[in-house]
Design an enzyme around this catalytic site. Structure first.
Site, PDB file in Angstrom:
ATOM      1  N   GLU A   1       0.840  -1.187   0.000  1.00 28.87           N
ATOM      2  CA  GLU A   1       0.000   0.000   0.000  1.00 28.87           C
ATOM      3  C   GLU A   1       0.882   1.246   0.000  1.00 28.87           C
ATOM      4  OE1 GLU A   1      -1.846   1.048   3.853  1.00 28.87           O
ATOM      5  OE2 GLU A   1      -1.399  -1.020   4.403  1.00 28.87           O
TER       6      GLU A   1
ATOM      7  N   CYS B   1      -3.452  -3.491   4.588  1.00 29.43           N
ATOM      8  CA  CYS B   1      -2.576  -4.549   5.108  1.00 29.43           C
ATOM      9  C   CYS B   1      -3.018  -5.948   4.712  1.00 29.43           C
ATOM     10  CB  CYS B   1      -2.499  -4.458   6.628  1.00 29.43           C
ATOM     11  SG  CYS B   1      -1.815  -2.910   7.181  1.00 29.43           S
TER      12      CYS B   1
ATOM     13  N   HIS C   1      -2.401  -9.874  12.396  1.00 29.72           N
ATOM     14  CA  HIS C   1      -1.855  -8.654  11.796  1.00 29.72           C
ATOM     15  C   HIS C   1      -1.509  -7.750  12.981  1.00 29.72           C
ATOM     16  CE1 HIS C   1      -1.240  -4.905   9.923  1.00 29.72           C
ATOM     17  NE2 HIS C   1      -2.368  -4.374  10.381  1.00 29.72           N
TER      18      HIS C   1
HETATM   19  P1  HMG Z   1      -3.229   7.200  21.369  1.00 33.16           P
HETATM   20  O1  HMG Z   1      -4.458   8.035  21.462  1.00 33.16           O
HETATM   21  O2  HMG Z   1      -1.950   7.918  21.266  1.00 33.16           O
HETATM   22  O3  HMG Z   1      -3.053   6.238  22.577  1.00 33.16           O
HETATM   23  O4  HMG Z   1      -3.425   6.274  20.082  1.00 33.16           O
HETATM   24  P2  HMG Z   1      -4.051   5.871  23.776  1.00 33.16           P
HETATM   25  O5  HMG Z   1      -4.299   7.057  24.588  1.00 33.16           O
HETATM   26  O6  HMG Z   1      -5.206   5.101  23.220  1.00 33.16           O
HETATM   27  O7  HMG Z   1      -3.093   4.880  24.580  1.00 33.16           O
HETATM   28  C1  HMG Z   1      -2.646   3.674  24.019  1.00 33.16           C
HETATM   29  C2  HMG Z   1      -2.585   2.646  25.122  1.00 33.16           C
HETATM   30  O8  HMG Z   1      -1.530   3.008  26.038  1.00 33.16           O
HETATM   31  C3  HMG Z   1      -3.850   2.560  26.000  1.00 33.16           C
HETATM   32  O9  HMG Z   1      -4.024   1.187  26.289  1.00 33.16           O
HETATM   33  C4  HMG Z   1      -3.468   3.321  27.263  1.00 33.16           C
HETATM   34  O10 HMG Z   1      -4.209   2.929  28.388  1.00 33.16           O
HETATM   35  C5  HMG Z   1      -2.013   2.937  27.378  1.00 33.16           C
HETATM   36  P3  HMG Z   1      -5.432   0.444  25.956  1.00 33.16           P
HETATM   37  O11 HMG Z   1      -6.450   1.099  26.793  1.00 33.16           O
HETATM   38  O12 HMG Z   1      -5.691   0.719  24.473  1.00 33.16           O
HETATM   39  O13 HMG Z   1      -5.148  -0.974  26.238  1.00 33.16           O
HETATM   40  N1  HMG Z   1      -1.198   3.833  28.221  1.00 33.16           N
HETATM   41  C6  HMG Z   1      -0.278   3.382  29.084  1.00 33.16           C
HETATM   42  N2  HMG Z   1       0.116   2.139  29.410  1.00 33.16           N
HETATM   43  C7  HMG Z   1       1.118   2.013  30.344  1.00 33.16           C
HETATM   44  N3  HMG Z   1       1.702   3.075  30.954  1.00 33.16           N
HETATM   45  C8  HMG Z   1       1.339   4.338  30.669  1.00 33.16           C
HETATM   46  C9  HMG Z   1       0.300   4.535  29.679  1.00 33.16           C
HETATM   47  N4  HMG Z   1      -0.293   5.636  29.143  1.00 33.16           N
HETATM   48  C10 HMG Z   1      -1.196   5.175  28.246  1.00 33.16           C
HETATM   49  N5  HMG Z   1       1.929   5.375  31.252  1.00 33.16           N
HETATM   50  C11 HMG Z   1      -3.378   4.522  18.499  1.00 33.16           C
HETATM   51  C12 HMG Z   1      -3.041   4.944  19.937  1.00 33.16           C
HETATM   52  C13 HMG Z   1      -3.026   3.064  18.296  1.00 33.16           C
HETATM   53  C14 HMG Z   1      -4.884   4.728  18.230  1.00 33.16           C
HETATM   54  C15 HMG Z   1      -2.556   5.424  17.529  1.00 33.16           C
HETATM   55  O14 HMG Z   1      -1.192   5.169  17.695  1.00 33.16           O
HETATM   56  C16 HMG Z   1      -2.919   5.222  16.050  1.00 33.16           C
HETATM   57  O15 HMG Z   1      -3.840   5.865  15.551  1.00 33.16           O
HETATM   58  N6  HMG Z   1      -2.184   4.321  15.319  1.00 33.16           N
HETATM   59  C17 HMG Z   1      -2.462   4.039  13.919  1.00 33.16           C
HETATM   60  C18 HMG Z   1      -3.719   3.238  13.708  1.00 33.16           C
HETATM   61  C19 HMG Z   1      -3.596   1.782  14.118  1.00 33.16           C
HETATM   62  O16 HMG Z   1      -2.528   1.247  14.270  1.00 33.16           O
HETATM   63  N7  HMG Z   1      -4.762   1.102  14.211  1.00 33.16           N
HETATM   64  C20 HMG Z   1      -4.797  -0.303  14.544  1.00 33.16           C
HETATM   65  C21 HMG Z   1      -5.999  -1.029  13.960  1.00 33.16           C
HETATM   66  S1  HMG Z   1      -6.225  -0.709  12.228  1.00 33.16           S
HETATM   67  C22 HMG Z   1      -5.038  -1.736  11.439  1.00 33.16           C
HETATM   68  O17 HMG Z   1      -4.488  -2.607  12.033  1.00 33.16           O
HETATM   69  C23 HMG Z   1      -4.746  -1.454   9.992  1.00 33.16           C
HETATM   70  C24 HMG Z   1      -3.450  -0.717   9.736  1.00 33.16           C
HETATM   71  O18 HMG Z   1      -2.350  -1.595   9.894  1.00 33.16           O
HETATM   72  C25 HMG Z   1      -3.436  -0.104   8.336  1.00 33.16           C
HETATM   73  C26 HMG Z   1      -3.701  -0.996   7.137  1.00 33.16           C
HETATM   74  O19 HMG Z   1      -4.527  -1.896   7.134  1.00 33.16           O
HETATM   75  O20 HMG Z   1      -3.075  -0.688   6.122  1.00 33.16           O
HETATM   76  C27 HMG Z   1      -3.254   0.434  10.680  1.00 33.16           C
END
Ligand code: HMG
Length: 390
Positions: free
Chosen positions: A79, A111, A233
């Site tokens: 992609e 992906c 994935h």
């Molecule tokens: P964010 O808003 O920065 O993070 O986005 P958050 O506030 O949701 O925190 C992440 C986790 O860290 C949470 O855990 C927090 O509690 C924890 P959860 O509740 O989710 O289990 N946390 C802590 N843990 C320990 N100590 C601490 C602490 N502070 C917080 N001190 C997000 C995170 C993944 C959404 C962002 O990085 C993002 O948008 N990433 C890109 C999208 C993505 O990867 N999506 C995944 C599903 S879609 C997919 O897999 C397809 C893809 O590969 C693309 C394709 O298909 O081509 C992406």
């Protein structure tokens, strides 16, 4: 006839960033990145690597002269391709001197691209049992500096040889798919970086898993206890775990323990590389096969593929006798351990470096890059590739 993965290779560039350092510089607690997201290091592609060269470096590792002659279909899942018209597979075909009588195409569905390629390869081999298919998954994941997706970037490629009588993993016949038009993650043709609705993408990843898992159980009559492990994935390593947890209660305590323990092994490479988009699932499979030493032939491995937009698929494979003899554990461990760490400012500088888009000529110094196949520059809008061994 058994059809499946006969060989699997992988490549990631020689540069990485430590997630503790990224967290500090972005004003986040390091544990958010290393525990909450589950990433320790992130691979970064220098300007001398792109999805084509990473793919070619991954395939170079596994192909013999006999394979090259027998490959009559090359499918390149990506992609982050480099051209809207020409398939990235053609460059790989040339760089590796593949059989000119082969068909070569590029596939795209976020992906999920490489999984689609594998399923198409199965059909092709069922019709032509003597042939071999090269499936490549190669991507650079870019969300941009200072974005919430930044911690989930990465770069790398997996290359798989699909054939009859595979020596690593026989792919079973049944699989379950689900497609729906959603906007969780996308990249318009004018953008170098992906757009993402992070929370929604997480929810949809799990919702699609639930749909294909239920559908798969109904089709196959199998249940959680029939699996040695499930590989996911992995956009970041916590994501697959969240999906696994939604079905764990279907198994006994022993089954739960086994699946959780094996999940940890299946993220070994991913947590040190990051998201490599369409190769991520196969990188997880590779982590599991290479880092778990006491697996028995006959073990069933589940595979969950998810490509935003979105398509989800659950399918399965059976481990073949002596599969370990066909892995390249030492090579992959060395690839990871010999990488060079970057400071955050070096990472930012390299991240912003791009090839000119105005037709001007740029020659790059490929001696800085230990990879065999590199981008040597650009001239008249044509990328110049070099295979240092040719
Ligand atoms: P964010 O808003 O920065 O993070 O986005 P958050 O506030 O949701 O925190 C992440 C986790 O860290 C949470 O855990 C927090 O509690 C924890 P959860 O509740 O989710 O289990 N946390 C802590 N843990 C320990 N100590 C601490 C602490 N502070 C917080 N001190 C997000 C995170 C993944 C959404 C962002 O990085 C993002 O948008 N990433 C890109 C999208 C993505 O990867 N999506 C995944 C599903 S879609 C997919 O897999 C397809 C893809 O590969 C693309 C394709 O298909 O081509 C992406």
């Amino acid at each position: 006839m058994k059809i499946g993965i006969d060989k699997i290779g992988f490549y990631t560039p020689h540069l990485y960033l430590d997630m503790n350092n990224l967290a500090k510089s972005r004003g986040e607690e390091p544990e958010k990145f290393t525990i909450g997201i589950g990433q320790e290091k992130m691979a970064l592609a220098p300007i001398t690597q792109d999805p084509v060269t990473m793919a070619a470096n991954a395939a170079l590792e596994i192909l013999t002269e006999e394979d090259k002659n027998k490959i009559d279909l090359v499918m390149f899942g990506t992609e982050s391709g480099i051209d809207h018209s020409k398939s990235a597979g053609i460059y790989v075909h040339q760089l590796l001197d593949l059989n000119p009588e082969a068909r070569t195409i590029e596939l795209k569905q976020a992906c999920y691209g490489a999984t689609a390629a594998i399923q198409l390869a199965k059909g092709h081999i069922a019709l032509h049992p003597e042939s071999k298919v090269l499936v490549i998954a190669s991507d650079i994941a870019r969300y941009g500096l200072n974005t919430s997706g930044e911690v989930t970037q990465g770069a790398g490629a997996c290359a798989m040889l699909i054939s009859a009588n595979p020596r690593i993993l026989e792919l079973e016949e049944k699989s379950a798919c689900y497609t729906a038009d959603i906007m969780d993650f996308w990249r318009p043709v004018y953008s170098e970086e992906a757009f993402v609705d992070g929370k929604f993408s997480n929810e949809q990843y799990i919702a699609f898993f639930s749909k294909v898992w239920e559908q798969y159980k109904e089709k196959s009559g199998l249940e959680l206890s029939d699996f040695e492990a499930i590989c996911y994935h992995m956009p970041y390593t916590k994501m697959g775990l969240k999906a696994l947890r939604t079905v764990l209660e279907e198994g006994s305590e022993d089954v739960q323990e086994r699946l959780l323990e094996n999940y940890e092994v299946s993220k070994a490479y991913n947590k040190n590389i990051g998201n490599i988009y369409t190769g991520s699932l196969y990188l997880s499979l590779l982590s599991f096969l290479e880092q778990k030493e006491d697996l028995e032939a006959g073990a069933r491995i589940g595979l969950y593929s998810y490509g935003s937009g979105a398509v989800g698929e659950f399918f399965t494979g059976i481990l073949q006798p002596y599969y370990r003899e066909h892995l390249h554990v030492d090579h992959h461990e060395k690839l990871l351990s010999s990488r060079k760490e970057l400071s955050v400012s070096e990472y930012e500088e390299i991240f912003e470096e791009t090839l000119p888009t105005d037709g001007s000529t740029l020659e790059l110094d490929v001696n800085e890059d230990p990879a065999v196949i590199c981008v040597a520059g650009i001239k008249d809008h044509m990328r110049q590739y070099v295979n240092k061994e040719k």
